[in-house]
Design a protein around this motif. Structure first.
Motif, PDB file in Angstrom:
ATOM      1  N   VAL A 162       0.841  -1.184   0.000  1.00 57.01           N
ATOM      2  CA  VAL A 162       0.000   0.000   0.000  1.00 57.01           C
ATOM      3  C   VAL A 162       0.882   1.242   0.000  1.00 57.01           C
ATOM      4  O   VAL A 162       1.967   1.256   0.600  1.00 57.01           O
ATOM      5  N   SER A 163       0.435   2.259  -0.686  1.00 57.28           N
ATOM      6  CA  SER A 163       1.094   3.568  -0.634  1.00 57.28           C
ATOM      7  C   SER A 163       0.006   4.626  -0.495  1.00 57.28           C
ATOM      8  O   SER A 163      -1.025   4.556  -1.161  1.00 57.28           O
ATOM      9  N   SER A 164       0.229   5.583   0.375  1.00 54.30           N
ATOM     10  CA  SER A 164      -0.814   6.577   0.633  1.00 54.30           C
ATOM     11  C   SER A 164      -0.254   7.727   1.461  1.00 54.30           C
ATOM     12  O   SER A 164       0.807   7.606   2.083  1.00 54.30           O
ATOM     13  N   GLN A 165      -1.002   8.805   1.429  1.00 52.22           N
ATOM     14  CA  GLN A 165      -0.767   9.944   2.295  1.00 52.22           C
ATOM     15  C   GLN A 165      -2.125  10.432   2.782  1.00 52.22           C
ATOM     16  O   GLN A 165      -3.112  10.364   2.045  1.00 52.22           O
ATOM     17  N   PRO A 166      -2.226  10.913   4.011  1.00 52.56           N
ATOM     18  CA  PRO A 166      -3.506  11.415   4.510  1.00 52.56           C
ATOM     19  C   PRO A 166      -4.090  12.481   3.595  1.00 52.56           C
ATOM     20  O   PRO A 166      -3.405  13.435   3.217  1.00 52.56           O
ATOM     21  N   GLY A 167      -5.318  12.282   3.183  1.00 46.95           N
ATOM     22  CA  GLY A 167      -6.009  13.232   2.335  1.00 46.95           C
ATOM     23  C   GLY A 167      -5.669  13.134   0.867  1.00 46.95           C
ATOM     24  O   GLY A 167      -6.189  13.908   0.054  1.00 46.95           O
ATOM     25  N   ALA A 168      -4.793  12.184   0.491  1.00 45.03           N
ATOM     26  CA  ALA A 168      -4.349  12.082  -0.910  1.00 45.03           C
ATOM     27  C   ALA A 168      -4.689  10.737  -1.523  1.00 45.03           C
ATOM     28  O   ALA A 168      -4.105  10.350  -2.526  1.00 45.03           O
ATOM     29  N   GLY A 169      -5.634  10.020  -0.954  1.00 44.01           N
ATOM     30  CA  GLY A 169      -6.020   8.741  -1.517  1.00 44.01           C
ATOM     31  C   GLY A 169      -5.054   7.630  -1.167  1.00 44.01           C
ATOM     32  O   GLY A 169      -4.077   7.829  -0.427  1.00 44.01           O
ATOM     33  N   ALA A 170      -5.313   6.447  -1.697  1.00 38.40           N
ATOM     34  CA  ALA A 170      -4.472   5.288  -1.411  1.00 38.40           C
ATOM     35  C   ALA A 170      -4.398   4.398  -2.647  1.00 38.40           C
ATOM     36  O   ALA A 170      -5.298   4.393  -3.488  1.00 38.40           O
ATOM     37  N   VAL A 171      -3.317   3.643  -2.748  1.00 36.71           N
ATOM     38  CA  VAL A 171      -3.107   2.698  -3.840  1.00 36.71           C
ATOM     39  C   VAL A 171      -2.713   1.354  -3.229  1.00 36.71           C
ATOM     40  O   VAL A 171      -1.695   1.263  -2.531  1.00 36.71           O
ATOM     41  N   PHE A 172      -3.523   0.326  -3.463  1.00 40.30           N
ATOM     42  CA  PHE A 172      -3.201  -1.031  -3.039  1.00 40.30           C
ATOM     43  C   PHE A 172      -2.756  -1.820  -4.268  1.00 40.30           C
ATOM     44  O   PHE A 172      -3.445  -1.805  -5.298  1.00 40.30           O
ATOM     45  N   VAL A 173      -1.626  -2.506  -4.145  1.00 41.40           N
ATOM     46  CA  VAL A 173      -1.062  -3.275  -5.253  1.00 41.40           C
ATOM     47  C   VAL A 173      -0.959  -4.735  -4.828  1.00 41.40           C
ATOM     48  O   VAL A 173      -0.297  -5.058  -3.842  1.00 41.40           O
ATOM     49  N   VAL A 174      -1.637  -5.592  -5.581  1.00 38.92           N
ATOM     50  CA  VAL A 174      -1.598  -7.035  -5.338  1.00 38.92           C
ATOM     51  C   VAL A 174      -0.806  -7.683  -6.465  1.00 38.92           C
ATOM     52  O   VAL A 174      -1.146  -7.524  -7.645  1.00 38.92           O
ATOM     53  N   THR A 175       0.245  -8.386  -6.112  1.00 40.34           N
ATOM     54  CA  THR A 175       1.116  -9.032  -7.097  1.00 40.34           C
ATOM     55  C   THR A 175       1.088 -10.534  -6.864  1.00 40.34           C
ATOM     56  O   THR A 175       1.356 -11.007  -5.756  1.00 40.34           O
ATOM     57  N   VAL A 176       0.759 -11.289  -7.926  1.00 43.10           N
ATOM     58  CA  VAL A 176       0.632 -12.747  -7.821  1.00 43.10           C
ATOM     59  C   VAL A 176       1.414 -13.386  -8.964  1.00 43.10           C
ATOM     60  O   VAL A 176       1.365 -12.898 -10.100  1.00 43.10           O
ATOM     61  N   PRO A 177       2.156 -14.462  -8.695  1.00 41.80           N
ATOM     62  CA  PRO A 177       2.872 -15.149  -9.774  1.00 41.80           C
ATOM     63  C   PRO A 177       1.910 -15.583 -10.885  1.00 41.80           C
ATOM     64  O   PRO A 177       0.829 -16.101 -10.612  1.00 41.80           O
ATOM     65  N   ARG A 178       2.307 -15.354 -12.118  1.00 46.89           N
ATOM     66  CA  ARG A 178       1.463 -15.703 -13.262  1.00 46.89           C
ATOM     67  C   ARG A 178       1.085 -17.181 -13.240  1.00 46.89           C
ATOM     68  O   ARG A 178      -0.046 -17.559 -13.566  1.00 46.89           O
ATOM     69  N   SER A 179       2.020 -18.023 -12.843  1.00 49.39           N
ATOM     70  CA  SER A 179       1.780 -19.466 -12.879  1.00 49.39           C
ATOM     71  C   SER A 179       0.685 -19.901 -11.924  1.00 49.39           C
ATOM     72  O   SER A 179       0.096 -20.969 -12.089  1.00 49.39           O
TER      73      SER A 179
END
Length: 432
Positions: free
Chosen positions: A408-425
Motif C-alpha cells: 500500500v502507498s498513501s498519504q492522509p487526504g491524498a487517496g491510497a493505492v493497493f497493489v496485489v502481485t501474484v505469480p502468473r503461474s
C-alpha cells in the motif's frame, strides 16, 4: 387462497391492458370503400397479444375488445356530431360481429398450437381475418360495386395484418429472451459474489478450526501436566478435571466447525460448475455488483476497470474476494464523493492488480498494522461501533495463499493505492 387471488388479479390486469391497447390502436384505420368499411391496426395488435400471452382467453379478450371498440367509436362519433345516438350505435355495432367471429375462428383454428410453424400461423390468422371481415360485411352491407375488388382488398389486408402480427410476436419473443439473458447474467454475478464470500468464510472457519485444534492440544497437555505434577492431590485432581473438561468442550466445538465447513464446501461444490473464467468476465461481475451497491447507497462515486490481458483463470473466486474487499474499502475511504480505478497489468512473470482511490488516505504509521486482523480506524457514525478489521487481513491471507504479496502507498487526504502481485503461474491457465 392469497396466491390464487394474486394470480387472478394479475390475469385481470393483463386482460384490461390488452383490451385497452387493442381499443386504442383500433382508432388507427383506413376507409377503402367510401367511408363505409374500415381496416384497423387493432386486429394485428389483438393477434399479437393472443399469440404471446397464453394466459389471455381468446374469446373473452376478443369479445370484450369488440365491445370496448364499439363503445369508443360510438362515443367519438356522437361527440363529433356525425349523427344521432341510435344511428352511430347501429353504424358501429357490426364491428362487434367482426371481433366475435375473429375470436371464434382464432380459437377453433388453434392458432397458438401452430405458432412454431410461422407460414401456417400466418395462413390461419389471415383466414380468421377474412372470415370475420365477411361476417361484418354481412351485417354491414356495402353500397359499392365490384365484389371482386372488395374481396381482393380483404384478402390482401388480412395477409398483411397476419404477417405484421407474427413479426411483432417474434420481436416480443426475442426481447423476452434478451431480458431473461440479462437476468441470468445478473443472477450469475450475484451467485459468484455469494460463493466468493462463502469461500472467504470457509477460509476463516478452517483457520479457526486449526486454532481450536491447538487450544485443545494445549488443554490436554495441561491435563497431563497436572496429573503428573507434584501438587496436593485435591488441588491437582480438581485442576486436571477442569482442564480435561475444557479439552472435551473444545473438541465438541471443533466437531461442529468441521461439520459446518464440510456442509458449506458441499454446497459450494454443487453450485460451481465453471472451472475457469476470463478476467473480463470477472471484472464485469465485480463492476455490476459495485454499481448496484453504489446505487443502493445513492453514492456518486465513479469506478472504472481496466485490464491489459484477458487471461483465463480458475482462481476467479479468489480474485473476486480480493478485489471486492479492496473496492469496498476504497468506497468507504472516498465517503460522499470520489473516484476509484481498478487496473490489471503484467510485470515479468507476475500479474498485478491495482486499486486506487481518491479518498481520505492512510497515515504511513498504520501501514504495518492495517493488514492485522482486528485493526481498523473506521467506525459507524450511526452505531459508534468499530469495523471488524478483517477485510484487509483476508486480502493478505488470500494473496499469500497464491504465493503473492500486497502493498500500500498513501498519504492522509491524498487517496491510497493497493497493489496485489501474484505469480502468473498461480493464476493463468490454458496459456500457450
Amino acid at each position: 387462497m392469497l396466491p390464487v387471488l394474486a394470480r387472478n388479479q394479475e390475469r385481470n390486469k393483463l386482460l384490461f391492458n390488452a383490451i385497452l391497447l387493442v381499443t386504442l390502436t383500433s382508432m388507427v384505420f383506413v376507409y377503402p370503400f367510401d367511408n363505409q368499411f374500415r381496416f384497423t391496426l387493432g386486429v394485428a395488435v389483438l393477434s399479437t397479444l393472443l399469440l404471446y400471452f397464453a394466459r389471455l382467453s381468446v374469446l373473452t379478450t376478443a369479445v370484450l375488445s369488440g365491445i370496448a371498440i364499439v363503445i369508443l367509436r360510438t362515443a367519438a362519433n356522437f361527440v363529433l356530431g356525425d349523427d344521432s345516438f341510435e344511428a352511430v350505435v347501429f353504424k358501429n355495432l357490426p364491428s362487434l360481429a367482426y371481433y366475435l367471429s375473429f375470436g371464434i375462428c382464432f380459437h377453433v383454428f388453434r392458432v397458438r398450437k401452430c405458432i412454431d410453424n410461422l407460414p401456417v400461423a400466418i395462413l390461419l390468422i389471415s383466414l380468421a381475418d377474412i372470415i370475420s371481415n365477411l361476417v361484418e360485411i354481412y351485417f354491414r352491407p356495402l353500397n359499392v360495386a365490384g365484389n371482386e375488388a372488395i374481396l381482393a382488398s380483404i384478402i390482401a389486408v388480412a395477409v398483411l395484418r397476419a404477417i405484421v402480427a407474427v413479426y411483432w410476436y417474434a420481436l416480443l419473443c426475442r426481447y423476452h429472451a434478451f431480458v431473461l439473458e440479462e437476468e441470468q447474467r445478473a443472477r450469475y454475478a450475484e451467485l459468484t459474489m455469494m460463493i466468493a464470500k462463502l469461500r472467504a468464510e470457509v477460509f476463516y472457519l478452517r483457520k479457526s478450526s486449526q486454532d481450536i485444534e491447538q487450544v485443545m492440544e494445549q488443554s490436554y497437555w495441561l491435563y497431563n501436566h497436572l496429573q503428573n505434577s507434584g501438587a496436593a492431590p485435591a488441588d491437582h485432581a480438581s485442576s486436571a478435571a477442569k482442564a480435561l473438561a475444557i479439552a472435551r468442550d473444545i473438541h465438541e466445538i471443533k466437531k461442529v466447525y468441521v461439520r459446518v465447513i464440510a456442509g458449506i464446501e458441499k454446497i459450494l461444490k454443487s453450485s460451481t460448475t465453471d472451472n475457469a473464467m476470463k478476467l473480463s468476465e470477472i471484472l464485469f461481475i465485480i463492476q455490476q455488483n459495485t454499481q448496484r451497491y453504489l446505487a443502493e447507497m445513492g453514492s456518486p462515486i465513479s469506478i472504472t476497470f481496466d485490464y491489459s490481458e484477458d487471461f483465463v483463470t480458475d482462481k476467479h473466486y479468489t480474485i473476486v474476494s480480493v478485489l471486492d474487499n479492496l473496492i469496498i474499502n476504497a468506497i468507504e475511504a472516498c465517503g460522499q464523493t470520489g473516484a476509484i480505478r481498478v487496473a490489471q497489468t503484467s510485470a515479468d512473470d507476475h500479474i498485478v492488480f491495482r486499486v486506487e482511490d481518491t479518498g481520505c488516505g492512510i497515515h504511513p504509521q498504520n501501514f504495518a498494522l492495517i493488514f492485522n486482523p482486528g485493526f481498523s480506524t473506521k467506525f459507524s457514525p450511526r452505531t459508534g461501533k468499530m469495523s471488524t478489521g478483517l477485510g484487509l487481513a483476508h486480502v493478505k491471507n488470500l494473496t499469500e495463499a497464491l504465493g503473492g504479496s500486497i502493498s500500500v502507498s498513501s498519504q492522509p487526504g491524498a487517496g491510497a493505492v493497493f497493489v496485489v502481485t501474484v505469480p502468473r503461474s498461480r493464476l493463468v491457465i490454458n496459456e500457450d
